[in-house]
Design an enzyme around this catalytic site. Structure first.
Site, mmCIF file in Angstrom:
data_model
loop_
_atom_site.group_PDB
_atom_site.id
_atom_site.type_symbol
_atom_site.label_atom_id
_atom_site.label_comp_id
_atom_site.label_asym_id
_atom_site.label_seq_id
_atom_site.Cartn_x
_atom_site.Cartn_y
_atom_site.Cartn_z
ATOM 1 N N ASP A 88 -5.128 14.385 -2.563
ATOM 2 C CA ASP A 88 -5.269 14.938 -1.127
ATOM 3 C C ASP A 88 -3.755 15.592 -0.190
ATOM 4 O O ASP A 88 -2.675 15.586 -1.136
ATOM 5 C CB ASP A 88 -4.640 12.572 -0.897
ATOM 6 C CG ASP A 88 -5.063 11.979 -1.431
ATOM 7 O OD1 ASP A 88 -6.134 12.619 -2.211
ATOM 8 O OD2 ASP A 88 -5.521 11.179 -0.397
ATOM 9 N N HIS A 90 -3.380 15.504 2.456
ATOM 10 C CA HIS A 90 -2.547 14.735 3.870
ATOM 11 C C HIS A 90 -1.570 15.372 5.115
ATOM 12 O O HIS A 90 -0.906 14.788 5.394
ATOM 13 C CB HIS A 90 -2.073 13.660 3.443
ATOM 14 C CG HIS A 90 -2.519 12.260 3.137
ATOM 15 N ND1 HIS A 90 -4.388 12.318 4.106
ATOM 16 C CD2 HIS A 90 -3.235 11.998 2.038
ATOM 17 C CE1 HIS A 90 -5.243 10.735 4.105
ATOM 18 N NE2 HIS A 90 -4.207 11.012 2.619
ATOM 19 N N ASP A 163 -9.271 14.626 1.787
ATOM 20 C CA ASP A 163 -8.227 13.998 2.881
ATOM 21 C C ASP A 163 -7.121 14.815 3.122
ATOM 22 O O ASP A 163 -5.500 15.420 2.244
ATOM 23 C CB ASP A 163 -6.943 13.606 1.745
ATOM 24 C CG ASP A 163 -8.034 10.977 1.749
ATOM 25 O OD1 ASP A 163 -9.100 11.770 2.211
ATOM 26 O OD2 ASP A 163 -7.389 10.578 1.588
ATOM 27 N N ARG A 167 -1.942 11.470 8.586
ATOM 28 C CA ARG A 167 -0.527 11.022 8.278
ATOM 29 C C ARG A 167 0.831 12.241 8.580
ATOM 30 O O ARG A 167 1.434 12.107 8.968
ATOM 31 C CB ARG A 167 -0.489 10.819 6.951
ATOM 32 C CG ARG A 167 -1.596 9.749 6.499
ATOM 33 C CD ARG A 167 -1.611 8.416 7.556
ATOM 34 N NE ARG A 167 -0.573 7.594 7.538
ATOM 35 C CZ ARG A 167 0.040 6.517 6.735
ATOM 36 N NH1 ARG A 167 -0.657 6.580 5.217
ATOM 37 N NH2 ARG A 167 1.164 6.050 6.978
ATOM 38 N N HIS A 196 -10.827 10.327 4.749
ATOM 39 C CA HIS A 196 -10.163 10.743 6.003
ATOM 40 C C HIS A 196 -11.189 11.398 6.565
ATOM 41 O O HIS A 196 -10.519 11.694 7.653
ATOM 42 C CB HIS A 196 -8.782 11.247 6.257
ATOM 43 C CG HIS A 196 -7.951 10.418 5.381
ATOM 44 N ND1 HIS A 196 -7.035 9.185 6.614
ATOM 45 C CD2 HIS A 196 -7.559 9.148 4.316
ATOM 46 C CE1 HIS A 196 -6.044 8.383 5.819
ATOM 47 N NE2 HIS A 196 -6.430 7.949 4.225
ATOM 48 N N HIS A 321 -7.576 10.846 -3.963
ATOM 49 C CA HIS A 321 -7.548 8.974 -3.434
ATOM 50 C C HIS A 321 -6.045 8.350 -2.827
ATOM 51 O O HIS A 321 -5.958 7.584 -2.501
ATOM 52 C CB HIS A 321 -8.873 8.580 -3.680
ATOM 53 C CG HIS A 321 -9.556 7.377 -2.443
ATOM 54 N ND1 HIS A 321 -8.650 7.801 -1.201
ATOM 55 C CD2 HIS A 321 -10.331 6.246 -2.585
ATOM 56 C CE1 HIS A 321 -9.738 6.132 -0.635
ATOM 57 N NE2 HIS A 321 -10.131 5.665 -1.283
HETATM 58 MN MN LIG Z 1 -8.467 9.075 0.250
#
Ligand SMILES: [Mn+2]
Ligand SMILES: C[S@@+](CC[C@H](N)C(=O)[O-])C[C@H]1O[C@@H](n2cnc3c(N)ncnc32)[C@H](O)[C@@H]1O
Lengths: 394, 335
Positions: A88, A90, A163, A167, A196, A321
């Protein structure tokens, strides 16, 4: 196109530094209203050639272009070693830039700061079973430099396990950078879909709001969401003994072929195989498919992993994740690993991040790295000034 | 300036609470069953606020639009219901039927925009003797004006006088900077009718964390002795962040300092549950057992399954690991 893409890449890499803006009001004028330096402030003038670089039109164009490319990829993409598996991101753009530099060994860090040392730890699991760990202190300065992508992508291929958005403060730039790199180096980088990368989740977790904040409308969000629908659901490495995906296994998928025949070009459904692949989590304490506390996907244990690996001839399942404070976590006799690549997640969790590199002999190397230091020298490149507060209970 | 920065943390508290109400986390069924006006109360306060101070209103609105992740709503929900839960335990009627023993007063230090008085007055009308809200003068003035405006519109819901206090003197809004001498605080409390021999509950909800260590020790010890904790007349409910033994506290310190110039002087001092509770146990009578739990423990063990399911359905929570990290850095202490 290539020229344009290179310009966009370069522009994005400078996000949050004094030379660029982070807030774009509309398609024509890319008007910088958030600036890193508290005192200075630019006015948009047409004399700045950068104004239109991230215009709605340009974003529309690359989003269309990448769809044509992604549509050709099967649900389970394929890539060969040497490859770097990333978890991820993000929206933590600056940490992503750092990731490229660190993982490819092109230079030590995209951010250099004389008085800041930002060590990288390297742990290698050799295929003969031995493990070596080395820690290299890395000097970083805040003079942002653009990573040498052509060199990075020559040294290693990349799999990003989804992802990319939500965020963090730079979801849009992060996603655009990744798709631009995919356009420039199509067979050296695979972008897998995460949970996401959907309309519904991005509306709650920040990407939608970020686009509205930056453009005053949701057009670029819509363009990006269309791309999400084309992202593959997994990726296999070399002869398929390493299988990568965002979340985990599904009770509806015994055999990889069942993934291959999913019609993936849609919003992620609330249940079923496609949903589970993006949402499920491994759990040492369960011994069969169990309800996930996330409200989507399943929890699965060693039995499920062993069976899936056996049936599909897989040595290792690499997934992302889940936040892991140590950056990565091996489970089930190293049959599964979680790789997490967002250091100091949400700018407050205090975790380290990692990437997993697989060399041609299938040796695994984890590179652990810290967040780019948040440090204020008249304007911070990481936290936009407009963000009124970090999320704390006060 | 420094005082304003601290005072404005109330904007965070109230914006989070209203966000929770909008998303139906609050009131929880327990509060709702005893106080059905909860939502009306907070919404009418918030709607009245711009007529008194547009600046505060705008700041709160802005926070509401940016701090709206489910993780924040769950945390705010937990903080609110756990404090209410502890209070309800302490407010159970005494088995001893002497009328006087069942009466009590509540003092909320650093009350901000908390409107618990109305909730508690509704539930414990007869037994609630006095309720004193304490905060900086500016905060109290705003609160008083908003409440007295509301009172004109809806006298039955509020029943207040023109200063925002209640007509019968039961509810008192008290301006006081807690950094001043605690003896002075005690005098002022007495002036607004505080009875030091009455069963008393002091609430500090995100208040001690803004106060210098030496001052907070003075507050705890002097209030403790004046209320004579030996006769078990004093209860205290305190909620605060703790720095932890990981990097969380240092990062929080840096972030808040960088973004808002906000200091939390004791975050790294009382960084664990043990140390936070020592802060009280080193002062109060050792017979009294002090309880402390972090919000993750509350979430895992204290919220009934049915309620947990309801909360998790309010919004889609995407991640548990992060929730665990954040929640384990906030504690509720009570005795
Ligand atoms: Mn995730
Ligand atoms: C984060 S708010 C919490 C408000 C309320 N207790 C709640 O939880 O909703 C902190 C409050 O404590 C108050 N406060 C902090 N230091 C104070 C002091 N020295 N004197 C009076 N009030 C203080 C602030 O003005 C602010 O209203």
């Amino acid at each position: 196109m290539t020229d344009k893409i290179d310009k966009i890449i370069e522009y994005i890499c400078l996000s949050g530094t004094n030379s660029t803006a982070q807030e774009y009001t509309n398609s024509q004028t890319y008007s910088p209203s958030i600036l890193t330096s508290c005192e200075s402030s630019y006015n948009t003038t047409n004399t700045n050639p950068n104004n239109n670089i991230l215009s709605e039109e340009n974003i529309y164009e690359i989003c269309q272009y990448i769809q044509d490319l992604l549509i050709q990829e099967p649900n389970i993409a394929h890539i060969d070693t040497p490859v770097t598996i990333c978890g991820d991101i993000h929206g933590q753009l600056h940490d992503l830039l750092n990731l490229f530099s660190i993982s490819s060994g092109t230079n030590n860090s995209a951010f250099d700061d004389q008085d800041e040392t930002n060590p990288v730890t390297v742990t290698t699991n050799n295929s003969n079973g031995t493990t070596t760990t080395t820690t290299t202190p890395i000097n970083s300065t805040r003079t942002t430099s653009i990573p040498n992508f052509s060199q990075s992508l020559l040294n290693t291929r990349y799999i990003f396990l989804g992802d990319f958005v939500d965020r963090g403060f730079y979801s849009l730039e992060t996603f655009l950078l990744l798709i631009c790199l995919k356009i420039r180096y199509p067979d050296r980088i695979i972008l897998v879909r995460g949970n996401h990368e959907t309309r519904q989740i991005t509306k709650v977790y920040g990407f939608y709001d970020e686009c509205i904040r930056k453009y005053g409308n949701c057009n670029v969000w819509r363009y990006c969401c269309e791309v999400f629908d084309y992202l593959p659901l997994g990726c296999s490495i070399n002869d398929g003994t390493i299988f990568c995906l965002h979340g985990g296994l599904s009770p509806d998928v015994k055999n990889l072929n069942e993934i291959r025949c999913i019609d993936r070009k849609q919003e992620v459904p609330h249940m079923g195989a496609m949903c589970d692949l993006l949402w499920s989590d491994p759990d040492e304490l369960v011994n069969s498919w169990s309800v996930s506390p996330r409200g989507a996907g399943y929890l699965f244990g060693k039995n499920e992993v062993d069976e899936f690996r056996y049936l599909n001839n897989i040595d290792l399942i690499a997934r992302a994740h889940q936040l892991v404070m140590e950056g990565y976590k091996e489970m089930f006799n190293k049959g599964l690993v979680t790789v997490w690549s967002a250091p100091n997640y949400c700018y407050r969790c205090g975790n380290v991040a990692s990437v997993l590199t697989i060399d041609n002999n299938m040796n695994k190397t984890y590179k652990i790295f810290d967040a780019v230091p948040i440090k204020d020298n008249r304007g911070n490149s990481i936290i936009p000034n407009k963000k009124p507060s970090m999320d704390y209970f006060l | 300036m420094e005082q304003l920065v601290i005072q404005e943390t109330d904007y965070d508290a109230i914006s989070s609470k209203i966000a929770c109400i909008n998303k139906k986390y609050l009131p929880d069924p327990q509060i709702f069953s005893v106080y059905p006006n909860y939502e009306l109360l907070y919404n009418s306060y918030f709607n009245e606020l711009p007529k008194v101070t547009r600046r505060s209103y705008n700041k709160i609105k802005k926070l509401m639009s940016s701090n709206n992740y489910p993780i924040m709503n769950i945390g705010t929900y937990l903080r609110t219901v756990s404090i209410d839960h502890v209070l309800s335990l302490y407010l159970l009627p005494n088995s001893d039927n002497a009328e006087k023993n069942n009466h009590f007063q509540i003092i909320n230090l650093g009350c901000g925009t908390d409107l618990r008085y109305f909730q508690y007055n509704h539930i414990y009308e007869e037994r609630l003797e006095r309720y004193i809200d304490v905060d900086f003068p500016m905060a109290i003035e705003t609160k008083g004006r908003v409440l007295s405006n509301l009172n004109k519109k809806n006298p039955s819901l509020f029943d207040l006088n023109d200063n925002g206090g209640s007509t019968d003197g039961k509810y008192q809004l008290m301006s006081f900077n807690l950094n001043r001498n605690t003896d002075e605080l005690i005098k002022q409390l007495e002036l607004v009718g505080c009875d030091f021999s009455l069963k008393t509950i002091i609430i500090t909800e995100c208040c001690l964390c803004y106060i210098e260590d030496a001052k907070s020790i003075e507050l705890i010890s002097k209030l403790n002795s004046v209320f004579n904790a030996k006769t078990n007349n004093l209860h205290w409910v305190s909620y605060d962040p703790i720095g932890g033994t990981d990097k969380f506290g240092q990062i929080m310190t840096d972030n808040l300092l960088f973004q808002r110039n906000l200091k939390l002087p004791t975050l790294l001092t009382y960084n664990t549950k043990e140390k936070y509770s020592k802060r009280f146990s080193s002062i109060i009578n050792s017979d009294i057992s002090i309880k402390i739990e972090d919000m993750w423990e509350i979430f895992q063990t204290k919220i009934p399954l049915k309620e947990k399911t309801r909360v998790q359905k309010c919004e889609f929570l995407d991640e548990l690991e992060e929730l665990k990290i954040i929640l384990s850095h906030y504690v509720i202490l009570y005795f």
